[in-house]
Design a protein around this motif. Structure first.
Motif, PDB file in Angstrom:
ATOM      1  N   ALA A  26      41.961  35.068  42.846  1.00 28.55           N
ATOM      2  CA  ALA A  26      41.065  36.230  42.895  1.00 28.55           C
ATOM      3  C   ALA A  26      41.225  37.095  41.642  1.00 28.55           C
ATOM      4  CB  ALA A  26      41.350  37.049  44.151  1.00 28.55           C
ATOM      5  N   LYS A  27      42.457  37.314  41.201  1.00 36.80           N
ATOM      6  CA  LYS A  27      42.683  38.107  39.989  1.00 36.80           C
ATOM      7  C   LYS A  27      42.049  37.444  38.765  1.00 36.80           C
ATOM      8  CE  LYS A  27      47.053  40.403  41.254  1.00 36.80           C
ATOM      9  NZ  LYS A  27      46.709  41.792  40.903  1.00 36.80           N
ATOM     10  N   SER A  28      42.137  36.119  38.706  1.00 37.05           N
ATOM     11  CA  SER A  28      41.589  35.395  37.559  1.00 37.05           C
ATOM     12  C   SER A  28      40.074  35.504  37.508  1.00 37.05           C
ATOM     13  CB  SER A  28      42.012  33.920  37.624  1.00 37.05           C
ATOM     14  OG  SER A  28      43.418  33.791  37.549  1.00 37.05           O
ATOM     15  N   ILE A  29      39.404  35.265  38.628  1.00 36.83           N
ATOM     16  CA  ILE A  29      37.944  35.299  38.623  1.00 36.83           C
ATOM     17  C   ILE A  29      37.433  36.719  38.419  1.00 36.83           C
ATOM     18  CG2 ILE A  29      37.500  35.632  41.101  1.00 36.83           C
ATOM     19  CD1 ILE A  29      35.740  33.099  38.793  1.00 36.83           C
ATOM     20  N   TRP A  30      38.164  37.704  38.916  1.00 35.29           N
ATOM     21  CA  TRP A  30      37.750  39.103  38.710  1.00 35.29           C
ATOM     22  C   TRP A  30      37.857  39.473  37.226  1.00 35.29           C
ATOM     23  CZ3 TRP A  30      35.227  42.610  41.484  1.00 35.29           C
ATOM     24  CH2 TRP A  30      35.230  43.939  41.041  1.00 35.29           C
ATOM     25  N   ALA A  31      38.915  39.025  36.567  1.00 30.13           N
ATOM     26  CA  ALA A  31      39.063  39.302  35.136  1.00 30.13           C
ATOM     27  C   ALA A  31      37.958  38.608  34.334  1.00 30.13           C
ATOM     28  CB  ALA A  31      40.435  38.836  34.651  1.00 30.13           C
ATOM     29  N   PHE A  48      37.201  41.376  49.526  1.00 26.70           N
ATOM     30  CA  PHE A  48      36.992  40.845  48.184  1.00 26.70           C
ATOM     31  C   PHE A  48      35.523  40.490  47.964  1.00 26.70           C
ATOM     32  CE2 PHE A  48      37.368  37.116  45.162  1.00 26.70           C
ATOM     33  CZ  PHE A  48      37.592  37.909  44.040  1.00 26.70           C
ATOM     34  N   LYS A  49      34.880  39.912  48.986  1.00 25.72           N
ATOM     35  CA  LYS A  49      33.457  39.612  48.877  1.00 25.72           C
ATOM     36  C   LYS A  49      32.633  40.888  48.702  1.00 25.72           C
ATOM     37  CE  LYS A  49      33.389  35.250  51.458  1.00 25.72           C
ATOM     38  NZ  LYS A  49      32.874  34.547  52.668  1.00 25.72           N
ATOM     39  N   GLU A  50      33.042  41.944  49.393  1.00 25.19           N
ATOM     40  CA  GLU A  50      32.349  43.227  49.246  1.00 25.19           C
ATOM     41  C   GLU A  50      32.541  43.793  47.840  1.00 25.19           C
ATOM     42  OE1 GLU A  50      29.843  46.182  50.597  1.00 25.19           O
ATOM     43  OE2 GLU A  50      30.443  44.325  51.601  1.00 25.19           O
ATOM     44  N   MET A  51      33.745  43.619  47.285  1.00 26.01           N
ATOM     45  CA  MET A  51      34.006  44.024  45.899  1.00 26.01           C
ATOM     46  C   MET A  51      33.077  43.285  44.932  1.00 26.01           C
ATOM     47  SD  MET A  51      38.158  44.173  45.504  1.00 26.01           S
ATOM     48  CE  MET A  51      38.013  44.109  43.716  1.00 26.01           C
ATOM     49  N   LEU A  52      32.956  41.996  45.135  1.00 25.25           N
ATOM     50  CA  LEU A  52      32.110  41.183  44.262  1.00 25.25           C
ATOM     51  C   LEU A  52      30.646  41.597  44.375  1.00 25.25           C
ATOM     52  CD1 LEU A  52      33.638  37.620  44.853  1.00 25.25           C
ATOM     53  CD2 LEU A  52      33.869  39.045  42.814  1.00 25.25           C
ATOM     54  N   LEU A  53      30.165  41.829  45.590  1.00 29.13           N
ATOM     55  CA  LEU A  53      28.765  42.192  45.797  1.00 29.13           C
ATOM     56  C   LEU A  53      28.448  43.531  45.131  1.00 29.13           C
ATOM     57  CD1 LEU A  53      26.107  41.386  47.133  1.00 29.13           C
ATOM     58  CD2 LEU A  53      26.848  42.607  49.186  1.00 29.13           C
ATOM     59  N   ASN A  54      29.313  44.514  45.282  1.00 29.65           N
ATOM     60  CA  ASN A  54      29.082  45.829  44.657  1.00 29.65           C
ATOM     61  C   ASN A  54      29.125  45.735  43.130  1.00 29.65           C
ATOM     62  OD1 ASN A  54      28.841  47.088  47.170  1.00 29.65           O
ATOM     63  ND2 ASN A  54      31.039  47.540  47.284  1.00 29.65           N
ATOM     64  N   VAL A  72      40.927  31.666  48.952  1.00 32.60           N
ATOM     65  CA  VAL A  72      41.128  32.210  47.605  1.00 32.60           C
ATOM     66  C   VAL A  72      42.448  32.967  47.596  1.00 32.60           C
ATOM     67  CG1 VAL A  72      40.239  33.736  45.809  1.00 32.60           C
ATOM     68  CG2 VAL A  72      38.654  32.358  47.164  1.00 32.60           C
ATOM     69  N   SER A  73      43.396  32.460  46.818  1.00 32.39           N
ATOM     70  CA  SER A  73      44.701  33.141  46.728  1.00 32.39           C
ATOM     71  C   SER A  73      44.566  34.393  45.865  1.00 32.39           C
ATOM     72  CB  SER A  73      45.736  32.197  46.116  1.00 32.39           C
ATOM     73  OG  SER A  73      45.401  31.910  44.759  1.00 32.39           O
ATOM     74  N   GLY A 104      47.145  42.335  49.633  1.00 32.43           N
ATOM     75  CA  GLY A 104      46.733  42.831  50.950  1.00 32.43           C
ATOM     76  C   GLY A 104      45.228  42.902  51.126  1.00 32.43           C
ATOM     77  N   THR A 105      44.450  42.658  50.034  1.00 29.08           N
ATOM     78  CA  THR A 105      42.986  42.672  50.128  1.00 29.08           C
ATOM     79  C   THR A 105      42.519  41.458  50.940  1.00 29.08           C
ATOM     80  OG1 THR A 105      42.823  43.741  47.968  1.00 29.08           O
ATOM     81  CG2 THR A 105      40.833  42.688  48.825  1.00 29.08           C
ATOM     82  N   SER A 106      41.708  41.687  51.946  1.00 27.73           N
ATOM     83  CA  SER A 106      41.215  40.592  52.782  1.00 27.73           C
ATOM     84  C   SER A 106      40.059  39.875  52.080  1.00 27.73           C
ATOM     85  CB  SER A 106      40.747  41.121  54.137  1.00 27.73           C
ATOM     86  OG  SER A 106      39.603  41.952  53.962  1.00 27.73           O
ATOM     87  N   MET A 107      39.676  38.721  52.602  1.00 23.02           N
ATOM     88  CA  MET A 107      38.589  37.944  52.022  1.00 23.02           C
ATOM     89  C   MET A 107      37.267  38.697  52.119  1.00 23.02           C
ATOM     90  SD  MET A 107      38.310  35.151  50.417  1.00 23.02           S
ATOM     91  CE  MET A 107      37.038  34.028  49.853  1.00 23.02           C
TER      92      MET A 107
END
Length: 472
Positions: free
Chosen positions: A235-240, A193-199, A230-231, A187-190
């Motif tokens: 997203a889970k893979s790159i975050w890990a 997710f970009k905001e998650m990455l930036l923080n 990004v599926s 349910g996380t929007s794109m």
């Protein structure tokens, strides 16, 4: 030689039976018939020790050899014991460190469930064309293998720390998706997710103006099928992967030529190019001999197998350029926290390559480690192996400035490397500049102009000597 062979025969086939108690022993001798007439036939006969000795040795040795025999027996059995112990320790350490099959099993289990994705998943789990070959792991939680992928030699890395914590049985499939691949949630929007990455990047690299470009690169790396989206699995893979310090630094320094190129990933497993020479000296003493040989022998071996001096000068220039790149680079400041010839290497063209980025840390990571840390002396304020800050003995807390900068540590590493075999007309000036470099401190007042001046002078000195030659 014939007498020596008979002595060895006696040692092996006349073992002690009562020698340590009553001074008597039995011997078994192989008696052969006449040569050329019949085939040798073997018989066993029991004899007293002196009788055995008289048959195989001259009289002048008979008074000494019973004692010598005991000594050689002990040496033989000691050799067998030590050899067995070494073989056992090698096997046990290998089975403990090398768990590539566990790594593959975990990754492929998550891939088949649709939890993770990546550019190498199909080759790893379906086609089996990504092959694990030689184990290079130094820790059971960080698996490192040399491998083969698409007819190219590669390095394969993955972590199984969460797996080992979740299940003590190494061959079972742990429920790692709950621990590692938990973000982002469904349910996380794109934009979210970009905001998650930036923080996340701000917490690791600091508030750099160039972080938006790094976020875009991360999104591009995650989009394996290049559909512009990004599926959840991607997203889970790159975050890990971003939780791994080496992978984060590899993306941050991707524009630099002194780090390994990222070739692909699957979940938190990633594949990089293989660096042909993984030691500054080209060869290293085997681990089982390192503790046995004195440091002088290590130095002789390194000097013997090291490249020619002009090639060493070219490698050293590359290392100095890398220090320059990570000092106030595009994405902040980085520190080398284990300066060792084992962590740096070079390719077949003698271009410097950083072998182990796990020994490099961001300034934010070190500051977070030192902030509010209790200390009694400076050694209590050490991050990694040699990123040390000073201890405020009045406040009993660590200060935030690292005492020794990257350049000073690298010059200490290069001192023996460059001075050995250096041209006579260059050696004195080179030694002087390296000594000046090694005295640099990490204080903010010296970090800008003075460090750049010392680094450029050293690079210029080396480059003048090898420029316009076949080594440049």
């Amino acid at each position: 030689m014939r007498r020596i062979r008979r002595l060895v025969h006696l040692v092996l086939f006349c073992p002690l039976s009562k020698g340590l108690q009553g001074g008597q022993m039995t011997a078994v001798l192989l008696l052969q018939g006449q040569r050329g007439r019949n085939k040798a036939r073997k018989t066993k006969s029991r004899c007293e020790p002196l009788s055995c000795l008289r048959r195989v040795l001259p009289m002048r040795f008979q008074s000494r050899l019973p004692g010598i025999k005991v000594k050689y027996l002990l040496v033989v059995w000691l050799g067998i014991f030590v050899g067995s112990w070494v073989a056992y320790m090698h096997y046990s350490s290998y089975s403990e460190l090398c768990r590539g099959h566990v790594c593959r099993m975990i990754i492929c289990d998550q891939y088949k469930k649709g939890i993770i994705s990546g550019s190498t998943c199909k080759d790893l789990c379906e086609e089996r064309s990504l092959l694990f070959q030689h184990c290079l792991s130094s820790s059971p939680t960080q698996q490192v293998y040399s491998g083969l992928w698409r007819e190219r030699e590669v390095i394969i890395k993955c972590g199984i720390e969460e797996a080992l914590k979740a299940d003590s049985h190494p061959d079972s499939v742990p429920k790692r998706d709950v621990v590692l691949f938990d973000k982002p949630t469904r349910g996380t929007s794109m934009d979210e997710f970009k905001e998650m990455l930036l923080n996340f990047l701000k917490s690791k690299l600091g508030d750099q103006p160039s972080l938006a470009a790094l976020v875009s690169r991360i999104i591009t790396t995650a989009d394996v099928n290049r559909d512009g989206k990004v599926s959840l699995a991607e997203a889970k893979s790159i975050w890990a992967l971003l939780q791994l310090n080496e992978f984060l630094l590899m993306l941050s320094l991707h524009e630099k030529e002194h780090t390994s190129k990222l070739l692909g990933h699957c979940g938190d497993l990633y594949v990089t190019e293989k660096i042909p020479h993984t030691s500054l000296y080209g060869v290293d003493v085997p681990p089982f001999l390192q503790s046995l040989l004195p440091s002088v022998i290590h130095q002789i071996i390194h000097q013997w197998f090291a490249p020619a001096w002009p090639r060493r000068a070219k490698i050293a220039i590359g290392l100095l350029e890398f220090v320059e790149e990570i000092f106030h680079g595009t994405y902040g400041n980085f520190y080398i926290c284990e300066t060792s010839f084992k962590n740096v290497g070079y390719n077949d063209k003698y271009d410097f390559k950083m072998v182990n980025l796990r020994k490099v840390a961001t300034e934010m990571t070190i500051r977070g480690f030192l902030k509010g840390r209790h200390c009694e002396q400076n050694v209590d304020c050490t991050y990694g192996k040699d990123c040390m800050a000073t201890c405020d003995k009045l406040m009993k807390q660590c200060k935030s400035d690292v005492v020794q900068p990257n350049l000073a540590k690298v010059c200490g590493l290069l001192q023996d490397y460059l001075l050995y075999g250096a041209p006579l007309e260059l050696k004195e000036e080179l030694q002087k500049q390296l000594r000046t470099c090694m005295t640099l401190s990490g204080l903010a007042s010296q970090m800008e102009v003075h460090h750049s001046l010392v680094l450029n002078n050293l690079k210029t000195l080396l480059w003048k000597k090898i420029s316009n030659t076949k080594y440049s």
